[in-house]
Write a protein that holds these residues in place. Structure first.
Motif, short mmCIF file in Angstrom:
data_model
loop_
_atom_site.label_atom_id
_atom_site.label_comp_id
_atom_site.label_asym_id
_atom_site.label_seq_id
_atom_site.Cartn_x
_atom_site.Cartn_y
_atom_site.Cartn_z
N ARG A 286 27.94 35.83 -3.01
CA ARG A 286 27.14 36.95 -2.49
C ARG A 286 26.88 37.97 -3.59
O ARG A 286 27.80 38.34 -4.32
CB ARG A 286 27.87 37.62 -1.33
N ALA B 32 21.61 38.93 -1.72
CA ALA B 32 21.41 37.49 -1.83
C ALA B 32 22.72 36.78 -1.52
O ALA B 32 23.79 37.30 -1.80
CB ALA B 32 20.93 37.11 -3.23
N THR B 33 22.59 35.60 -0.91
CA THR B 33 23.75 34.78 -0.57
C THR B 33 23.40 33.33 -0.86
O THR B 33 22.28 32.90 -0.58
CB THR B 33 24.10 34.93 0.93
N GLY C 155 22.30 26.68 1.72
CA GLY C 155 21.02 27.28 1.38
C GLY C 155 21.17 28.65 0.73
O GLY C 155 22.26 29.06 0.34
N VAL C 156 20.04 29.34 0.63
CA VAL C 156 19.97 30.65 -0.02
C VAL C 156 19.31 31.64 0.92
O VAL C 156 18.34 31.31 1.60
CB VAL C 156 19.13 30.56 -1.32
N THR C 157 19.84 32.85 0.95
CA THR C 157 19.22 33.95 1.67
C THR C 157 19.02 35.08 0.68
O THR C 157 19.95 35.45 -0.04
CB THR C 157 20.12 34.45 2.83
N VAL C 158 17.80 35.61 0.63
CA VAL C 158 17.49 36.69 -0.30
C VAL C 158 16.82 37.82 0.47
O VAL C 158 15.91 37.58 1.25
CB VAL C 158 16.55 36.21 -1.44
N ALA C 159 17.30 39.05 0.26
CA ALA C 159 16.72 40.22 0.92
C ALA C 159 16.57 41.34 -0.09
O ALA C 159 17.54 41.97 -0.48
CB ALA C 159 17.62 40.67 2.07
N TYR D 144 19.64 30.62 -6.28
CA TYR D 144 19.13 29.27 -6.14
C TYR D 144 19.91 28.28 -7.02
O TYR D 144 20.23 27.17 -6.60
CB TYR D 144 17.64 29.21 -6.45
N TYR E 30 23.18 27.63 -5.36
CA TYR E 30 22.96 26.72 -4.23
C TYR E 30 22.86 25.27 -4.70
O TYR E 30 23.48 24.37 -4.12
CB TYR E 30 21.69 27.12 -3.47
#
Length: 115
Positions: free
Chosen positions: A20, A35-36, A41-45, A56, A59
């Protein structure tokens, strides 16, 4: 450039390891990740491109091997425990002989030395 960037590499029950990224120490304490990455997968905010790229890459490594060692990404760790524990810079917890190499890795990875 996020000079106060905090990156935590944490164990996760279902995903093996989760990485994270946080804007700063306060965001990390509050759990507001930008970002996680995990093997799922990947989560980006609202993260800068270089953080999204690093997420990425993490991941891809974790998707290939759920037990892959991505601890080199960490800038901080939780001292003395997991939830609620104080966040401490990794350079302070690493053995002396590893500190210079680690600082170079972080500088290359995120554009600045850890604080």
């Amino acid at each position: 450039m996020l000079s106060d960037l905090v990156v935590l590499v944490l164990p996760a029950t279902n995903d093996g390891t989760v990485v994270r990224w946080y804007r700063d120490l306060l965001s990390a304490r509050n759990g507001n990740a930008i970002a996680t990455a995990s093997r799922s997968g990947v989560t980006v905010a609202f993260a800068p491109r270089y953080v999204a790229d690093a997420a990425y890459e993490a991941y891809q490594v974790l998707a290939a091997d759920r037990d892959a060692d991505v601890s080199y990404l960490a800038t901080h760790t939780r001292a003395g425990g997991f939830l609620g524990a104080e966040l401490v810079p990794v350079a302070e917890t690493a053995p002396v002989e590893e500190k210079p190499a680690f600082r170079i890795t972080i500088a290359d990875r995120f554009g600045g030395a850890p604080r």
